[in-house]
Design a protein around this motif. Structure first.
Motif, short mmCIF file in Angstrom:
data_model
loop_
_atom_site.label_atom_id
_atom_site.label_comp_id
_atom_site.label_asym_id
_atom_site.label_seq_id
_atom_site.Cartn_x
_atom_site.Cartn_y
_atom_site.Cartn_z
N ASP A 134 3.97 -4.00 10.52
CA ASP A 134 3.98 -3.90 9.13
C ASP A 134 3.35 -2.38 8.39
OD1 ASP A 134 5.57 -5.51 10.30
OD2 ASP A 134 4.86 -7.51 9.88
N VAL A 135 4.29 -2.27 7.52
CA VAL A 135 4.49 -1.04 6.95
C VAL A 135 4.17 -1.14 5.16
CG1 VAL A 135 5.00 1.66 5.50
CG2 VAL A 135 5.93 0.92 7.97
N LEU A 136 3.32 -1.75 5.14
CA LEU A 136 2.59 -1.98 4.01
C LEU A 136 2.32 -1.42 2.93
CD1 LEU A 136 1.93 -5.94 4.72
CD2 LEU A 136 4.36 -5.07 4.14
N ASP A 137 1.62 -0.74 1.92
CA ASP A 137 1.31 -0.30 1.25
C ASP A 137 -0.65 -0.32 1.18
OD1 ASP A 137 2.91 1.01 0.36
OD2 ASP A 137 2.93 0.17 -1.75
N ALA A 138 -1.18 -1.79 1.46
CA ALA A 138 -1.99 -2.03 2.05
C ALA A 138 -2.92 -1.17 3.75
CB ALA A 138 -2.84 -3.70 2.13
N ASN A 139 -1.66 -2.03 4.09
CA ASN A 139 -1.71 -1.35 5.97
C ASN A 139 -1.99 0.19 5.64
OD1 ASN A 139 -2.15 -3.71 6.05
ND2 ASN A 139 -0.02 -3.50 7.74
N LEU A 140 -1.22 0.96 5.11
CA LEU A 140 -0.84 2.50 4.97
C LEU A 140 -2.04 3.26 4.27
CD1 LEU A 140 2.77 3.37 3.82
CD2 LEU A 140 1.47 3.33 6.21
N ILE A 141 -2.81 2.23 4.15
CA ILE A 141 -4.15 2.60 3.36
C ILE A 141 -5.51 3.04 4.41
CG2 ILE A 141 -6.43 2.48 1.81
CD1 ILE A 141 -4.51 1.22 -0.23
N HIS A 142 -5.46 2.21 5.16
CA HIS A 142 -6.50 2.14 6.46
C HIS A 142 -5.76 2.74 7.53
CE1 HIS A 142 -8.95 -0.29 4.31
NE2 HIS A 142 -7.92 -1.31 4.37
N LEU A 143 -3.95 3.41 7.60
CA LEU A 143 -3.47 4.53 8.63
C LEU A 143 -4.16 5.43 8.23
CD1 LEU A 143 -1.40 4.43 10.65
CD2 LEU A 143 0.22 4.77 9.44
N GLU A 144 -3.84 5.97 6.74
CA GLU A 144 -4.65 6.97 7.08
C GLU A 144 -6.14 7.89 6.82
OE1 GLU A 144 -3.20 9.77 5.68
OE2 GLU A 144 -1.24 9.07 4.65
N ASN A 145 -6.86 6.23 6.88
CA ASN A 145 -8.56 6.67 6.30
C ASN A 145 -8.97 6.70 8.46
OD1 ASN A 145 -9.15 3.88 7.10
ND2 ASN A 145 -8.95 3.56 5.45
N GLY A 146 -8.33 5.92 9.35
CA GLY A 146 -8.05 6.14 10.26
C GLY A 146 -8.87 4.72 10.90
N LEU A 147 -8.75 3.62 9.98
CA LEU A 147 -9.25 2.06 10.54
C LEU A 147 -8.28 1.04 11.37
CD1 LEU A 147 -12.04 0.98 7.28
CD2 LEU A 147 -12.32 2.09 9.45
#
Length: 341
Positions: A275-288
């Motif tokens: 799911d595309v939540l803002d909180a998930n996207l932060i860690h998609l961006e940083n690679g975690l």
């Protein structure tokens, strides 16, 4: 044109009262010839009939998955305002079965014409749908399809297949003998989320078919106890420092991402989530988080209300199984992703 009275035409158009087969055939013939379509707005206003729908979804905070579902529901309600459609929203704690059960009497005692149900708690949903069937009230499922219930329609992903795809994604990143982690959140009462259970089944089946021999370790976390979760995660990663890949089958991958970001002593670990939540996207961006599997929640919410409208007001046939696309998102394509309704 048909050679019958206006009263007969009225009874045929509104499917009420007794009409002879001969009269119906005459009227149906003329309707086809003139390509008749009713003015449904005018009809609704003339009859002054209101349509009350109820939605039953988990409670949510700003930015969470179920807010996006409700955004779609709200958009549909605004679009159908002219048809006298009103939507009442009921929410429950998705980690507490009793909170769903407490809503069942409210639904049954209400004067509603249709219900949208998030199916996380299967046993409770089946109890509710049995009563709705007795009252002849149509209902639409979102989140996961429950085959034992005769829903009007289902909108969501194919849960098993989405877990199977997640298995493919993670299997590409590990060796066959390598261990991996599954993170879950504890629930009050003896039950598991229907969606999560189906996803995990598909995930494990894929790994088994591919000959994965490593351990699949599970960690149960609390839905509302950050301090205890930190202690559990600390112990887990100290005891299993060989693990480099994990998965969580709901939208709360950010919980693990936040922990990893605050604990840099854990190196090389990455996660697959949903799911595309803002909180998930932060860690998609940083690679975690390496991958997010998205399922277009706004579209689910919007179409679930539209399905009840089409069935009850337009009297159209509604397709029962409506599977959403499974969007696989990575850091490189997330900026091009749009969840269009």
């Amino acid at each position: 044109m048909a050679g019958v009275s206006t009263g007969t035409v009225d009874r045929i158009l509104h499917n009420r009262g007794k009409v002879s087969i001969e009269a119906k055939e005459k009227v149906d013939k003329v309707l086809k010839e003139i390509d008749y379509h009713p003015n449904l707005i005018a009809r609704s206003l003339a009859l002054k009939k209101k349509y009350h729908f109820i939605t039953i979804t988990p409670s949510y905070k700003e930015g969470e998955y179920w807010e996006k579902i409700n955004d779609g529901i709200e958009l549909a309600e605004k679009e159908l305002f002219s048809y006298n459609v009103e939507v009442r929203r009921l929410c429950f704690d998705q980690y507490d079965k009793s909170s769903f059960d407490s809503l069942i009497p409210q639904v049954i005692e209400s004067d509603c014409q249709g219900v949208v149900i998030a199916t996380l708690i299967k046993e409770s949903v089946l109890e509710l749908t049995r009563k709705l069937d007795e009252l002849d009230i149509p209902y639409v499922f979102i989140d996961a399809r429950i085959e034992e219930a005769d829903c009007l329609a289902y909108y969501g992903t194919h849960s098993y297949d989405s877990g199977y795809i997640a298995g493919r994604l993670i299997e590409d990143r590990i060796r066959k003998e390598e261990d991996l982690a599954i993170f879950r959140f504890k629930r009050k009462g003896v039950f598991s989320s229907t969606q999560v259970a189906n996803r995990e089944e598909g995930f494990r089946d894929y790994l088994k078919q591919m000959g994965h021999t490593g351990k699949v370790l599970s960690l149960q976390l609390h839905s509302d106890d950050d301090k205890n979760n930190k202690e559990l995660l600390d112990a887990f990663f100290k005891e299993n420092d060989q693990i480099r890949q994990g998965i969580i089958f709901n939208s709360r991958a950010y919980v693990i991402g936040d922990y990893l970001q605050k604990n840099p002593w854990i190196t090389g670990f990455s996660l697959i989530g949903y799911d595309v939540l803002d909180a998930n996207l932060i860690h998609l961006e940083n690679g975690l988080i390496t991958h997010l599997i998205a399922q277009r929640p706004e579209v689910q919410g919007f179409n679930s209300i539209r399905a009840l409208f089409r069935h009850l007001i337009l009297q159209e046939k509604v397709e029962k199984a409506n599977y959403m696309p499974m969007d696989i998102l990575i850091k490189e394509n997330i900026h091009y992703y749009n969840n269009y309704i």
